[in-house]
Write an enzyme that holds these catalytic residues in place. Structure first.
Site, PDB file in Angstrom:
ATOM      1  NE  ARG A  16      40.098  52.669  43.153  1.00 28.89           N
ATOM      2  CZ  ARG A  16      41.344  52.554  43.586  1.00 28.89           C
ATOM      3  NH1 ARG A  16      42.255  51.972  42.820  1.00 28.89           N
ATOM      4  NH2 ARG A  16      41.687  53.001  44.780  1.00 28.89           N
ATOM      5  NE  ARG A 338       9.780  29.379  53.475  1.00 22.22           N
ATOM      6  CZ  ARG A 338       8.468  29.629  53.396  1.00 22.22           C
ATOM      7  NH1 ARG A 338       7.655  28.775  52.773  1.00 22.22           N
ATOM      8  NH2 ARG A 338       7.960  30.716  53.952  1.00 22.22           N
ATOM      9  CE1 TYR A 371       5.710  25.263  52.944  1.00 24.64           C
ATOM     10  CE2 TYR A 371       3.350  25.099  53.387  1.00 24.64           C
ATOM     11  CZ  TYR A 371       4.574  25.708  53.613  1.00 24.64           C
ATOM     12  OH  TYR A 371       4.664  26.751  54.489  1.00 24.64           O
TER      13      TYR A 371
END
Length: 460
Positions: A16, A338, A371
């Protein structure tokens, strides 16, 4: 009475759920159902903890071993049913000699099953003198659950599965939670004569309770918290259970001194730790082993995963994973940190900044559109907007070292490996490929060409 063994039933597919994953490997509050049930039982310190597997057996077994390397894996054959699962488990467990004491049996699709409920069940069984005890609860909507049928004196007569129940039995609201305690010698004999004469064509463990009556009473212990013993059969039930659990988690933190402005949009997993006077703003997700110190503000719309946030820091509209953020640092909005970053006190990672394995010392600011990867930046350095550390040459990652009190102009490119000394200044638009000495200025000579009377090309 000794606690000789625990059997976790994890053999089913869970059709299910409509998933490629076994039901027991779905998650609630950051941990799989199976992980949570194993943890709850292991805290009781059974002599043996076994997990019965069948559907995607290797995958479920590997997960169980990753949660607890001491679990015993039992493979159920193709004969269906919880009764058959226990037969297989008892056969394997008894090879080391006859089991004595009590045996706890629990389904693995009850992600909020907790140690205290199980301990209370075990104590009730030991003190009652029953040969078997079933854990029950009362539900407003018992649909899908086996019903507890008692006699006029309150003793358990039988458990009737939904598909086998008549209309009067279906009206019963006390349900079986699929958690049991048996005396070991009683269980061994009670499961020996099971058959599949029922609507499902399965070996029901509930039928073993009928046999257990020959050896003594069959009791029922009602769990004080219905939420702790609710099973999950589909994703609708999972969502409801997760929501109810999360509200409790938020309420507990608020009572401990954390401000949560909107618990309905704030999700906090179980292993998160929050200090007093933390503020969590709407739309925030705190996951894994995140730790937030006093005075810090998280959100709005922020995700923290295994992050450490020191006192008085502010993280707004950002995603932060595996990162340490120092005291009074200012992160966001729209910042992506990160894993592997360490940002010092009073640092800044501003709008549309991404960092990975960056170590940023006290007072240094990376304001926007930059960055920083595989880099160390010293104290009180300012990184101009649009700066990139070009750390990847297509094969290997390389390190950038930028000193303290450095002024980096806008639109710089640092081609790693490269070192910039303390006190240096780099001009806007510079490409830094070679070492820059301390207290020097450097810029790239870019010739600007002008074409007079330029006409842009047109389509044919």
């Amino acid at each position: 009475m000794a606690f000789s063994a625990a059997i976790v039933l994890a053999a089913g597919e869970g059709t299910r759920m409509k998933s490629a994953d076994p039901k027991v490997l779905h998650t609630l509050a950051g941990k799989t159902f199976l992980n949570r049930v194993i943890d709850a039982i292991r805290a009781l310190d059974p002599e043996v903890l076994s997990v019965v597997v069948h559907y995607q057996a290797e995958r479920v077994a590997a997960a169980a071993k990753s949660y607890d390397e001491d679990v015993t894996i039992v493979n159920q054959d193709d004969v269906p049913g919880t009764g058959r699962a226990v037969q297989c488990a008892m056969d394997q467990l008894s090879r080391g000699g006859e089991l004595n004491g009590s045996v706890l049996i629990a389904a693995s699709d009850m992600p909020l099953l907790d140690t205290e409920t199980l301990r209370s069940l075990m104590d009730f069984h030991a003190n009652s003198g029953n040969s078997a005890t079933v854990l029950t609860t009362i539900l407003d909507d018992p649909t899908g659950y086996g019903r507890i049928i008692r006699d006029s004196e309150g003793h358990v007569l039988r458990i009737v599965e939904q598909k086998d129940a008549n209309s009067s039995e279906l009206a019963v609201r006390e349900v079986n939670t699929s958690v049991y305690v048996f005396d070991a010698h009683v269980l061994a004999q009670a499961i020996a004569g099971l058959d599949d004469d029922n609507a499902q064509g399965e070996f029901y463990l509930t039928d073993a309770l009928e046999k257990a009556k020959e050896f003594g009473g069959v009791g029922a212990y009602a769990a004080p918290d219905a939420l702790a013993v609710q099973g999950v059969n589909d994703r609708v039930q999972l969502a409801r259970l997760a929501k109810a659990h999360n509200r409790r988690v938020c309420e507990r933190w608020m009572r401990d001194g954390v401000t949560i402005l909107d618990p309905d949009t704030t999700w906090i997993e179980d292993d998160v730790r929050l200090a007093q006077d933390v503020t969590v703003l709407p739309g925030s997700f705190l996951q894994g082993h995140t730790v937030v110190a006093s005075g810090a503000v998280v959100g709005p719309y922020t995700t923290l995963i295994d992050a450490v946030i020191d006192a008085d820091a502010h993280v707004e509209r950002s995603r932060v994973q595996g990162t340490h953020i120092g005291r009074a640092a200012n992160i966001g909005p729209w910042t992506y940190l990160r894993p592997g970053n360490d940002l010092g006190e009073e640092t800044k990672a501003g709008a549309f900044v991404e960092m990975k394995k960056a170590h940023i010392d006290r007072g240094t600011k990376v304001p926007h559109l930059s960055y920083v990867g595989d880099a160390h930046i010293g104290e009180h350095t300012n990184i101009g907007g649009g700066t990139i550390t070009a750390n990847y040459d297509g094969v290997n990652k390389h390190h950038t070292e930028i000193g303290s009190n450095v002024h980096v102009g806008a639109g710089n490119m640092f081609v790693a490996p490269v070192v910039v000394g303390d006190g240096a200044t780099t001009g806007a638009g510079s490409v830094i490929r070679h070492e820059v000495a301390e207290n020097t200025a450097v810029y790239s000579e870019n010739t600007q060409h002008v074409i007079e009377g330029w006409q842009p090309p047109t389509k044919d």
